[in-house]
Write an enzyme that holds these catalytic residues in place. Structure first.
Site, PDB file in Angstrom:
ATOM      1  N   PRO A  73       0.784  -1.252   0.158  1.00 23.71           N
ATOM      2  CA  PRO A  73      -0.037  -0.050   0.073  1.00 23.71           C
ATOM      3  C   PRO A  73       1.000   1.109  -0.040  1.00 23.71           C
ATOM      4  CG  PRO A  73      -0.295  -1.478   2.167  1.00 23.71           C
ATOM      5  CD  PRO A  73       0.826  -1.842   1.232  1.00 23.71           C
ATOM      6  N   GLU A  74       0.436   2.225  -0.990  1.00 23.26           N
ATOM      7  CA  GLU A  74       1.118   3.487  -0.744  1.00 23.26           C
ATOM      8  C   GLU A  74       0.121   4.447  -0.402  1.00 23.26           C
ATOM      9  OE1 GLU A  74       3.045   4.232  -4.769  1.00 23.26           O
ATOM     10  OE2 GLU A  74       3.221   2.267  -5.328  1.00 23.26           O
TER      11      GLU A  74
END
Length: 280
Positions: free
Chosen positions: A2-3
DNA sequence: CAGATGCCCTGGGCGC
DNA sequence: TGCGCCCAGGGCATCT
């Protein structure tokens, strides 16, 4: 995995679900995920019975402010998920490392097959931005710290680094990873290997605007979930932004702008996608 | 200082 | 089917 957009999606959902609630109990099943503590009982003791006042995000980190001023810090790494369980009886999925039971029912579960993610309880942050000392090295957050393009341009020219590496450098700007760096660079028409001090003011401004717009667009669509479904929100739902990717994971497919083939290369060991015609 | 490499892990996909 | 590769949204230490 996840960014920033995925972590922000999770943060907003947590805001709705767990603000003001008390942590009834904490169960640590996989000690590799709980780091930076002498013993696992210490973070448990600092969490149990405490109220969650708010949930903040800095880059890819989630910060849970407790009523004791301690801060629960969570990073999802490559494969971490935070899942909301309605009751305590829902079957526990494989690779569940931490279970946080809330006082009005329900649980928050931390899953992480690859165990690159981590969780720890930080002392109260006395500094102005209330950033835990362990995260002091992080650069500005592109959305919550509104840095103007002029200042951004000055930051770019003070370095001589390939743009993609700089966008992914968490000490420069916090929250951008492999997917969004490629997408931001395509949106701004700049190649991954342009040196940061070679940009004209117009190019720096374009990069700045693309960064903010693209991250916001991705948040609107709840982030990106790839084929392996490593990213799910707290309800177990996938994001939708992967359908909007214009270069990431699209080697050989036509560039959405000029129809020439998307190229793939490596930068610092990471796959990098770009259009050789549209990005200069 | 900038850049590349390898490591921490598990799991999925693919070629043979 | 099965085995052995290679790959994966991150981050860090350690080289040149």
């Amino acid at each position: 995995m996840p960014e920033l957009p995925e972590v922000e999606t999770i943060r907003r959902e947590l805001d709705k679900e767990i603000i003001g609630r008390k942590i009834k109990s904490v169960e640590i099943l996989g000690s590799r995920s709980v780091r930076r503590h002498e013993s696992p009982s210490e973070p448990v003791a600092r969490l149990q019975g405490k109220k969650i006042v708010q949930v903040r995000r800095l880059g890819k980190y989630l910060l849970f402010d407790l009523d004791t001023k301690d801060i629960l810090v969570i990073h999802l790494g490559m494969s971490g998920q935070l899942l909301r369980a309605k009751g305590t009886k829902e079957p526990v999925a494989e690779h569940t490392h931490v279970i946080i039971t809330l006082s009005q029912g329900g649980q928050l579960r931390f899953l992480d097959p690859r165990t690159f993610g981590e969780m720890f309880v930080s002392d109260p942050a006395e500094n102005a931005r209330r950033i835990p000392t362990q995260l002091a090295h992080l650069g500005f957050d592109p959305l919550s710290d509104q840095i103007g393009w002029i200042r951004f341009a000055a930051m770019l020219s003070s370095r001589k680094t390939q743009l993609k590496a700089l966008l992914m450098d968490q000490e420069f700007v916090a929250g951008i990873g492999n997917i969004y760096s490629d997408e931001i660079l395509f949106a701004s028409g700049l190649r991954y290997d342009r040196l940061s001090n070679s940009l004209s003011p117009q190019e720096a401004r374009r990069l700045h605007r693309s960064m903010i717009e693209l991250l916001n667009d991705a948040i609107q669509m709840h982030g990106s979930s790839l084929a392996d479904d490593a990213y799910k929100d707290i309800y177990g739902e996938s994001g939708e932004f992967q359908g909007q990717h214009r270069v990431y994971n699209r080697e050989g497919l036509p560039c959405p702008r000029c129809k020439r083939k998307i190229m793939r290369t490596k930068l610092a060991g990471r796959s990098t996608f770009y259009c050789a015609h549209c990005q200069l």
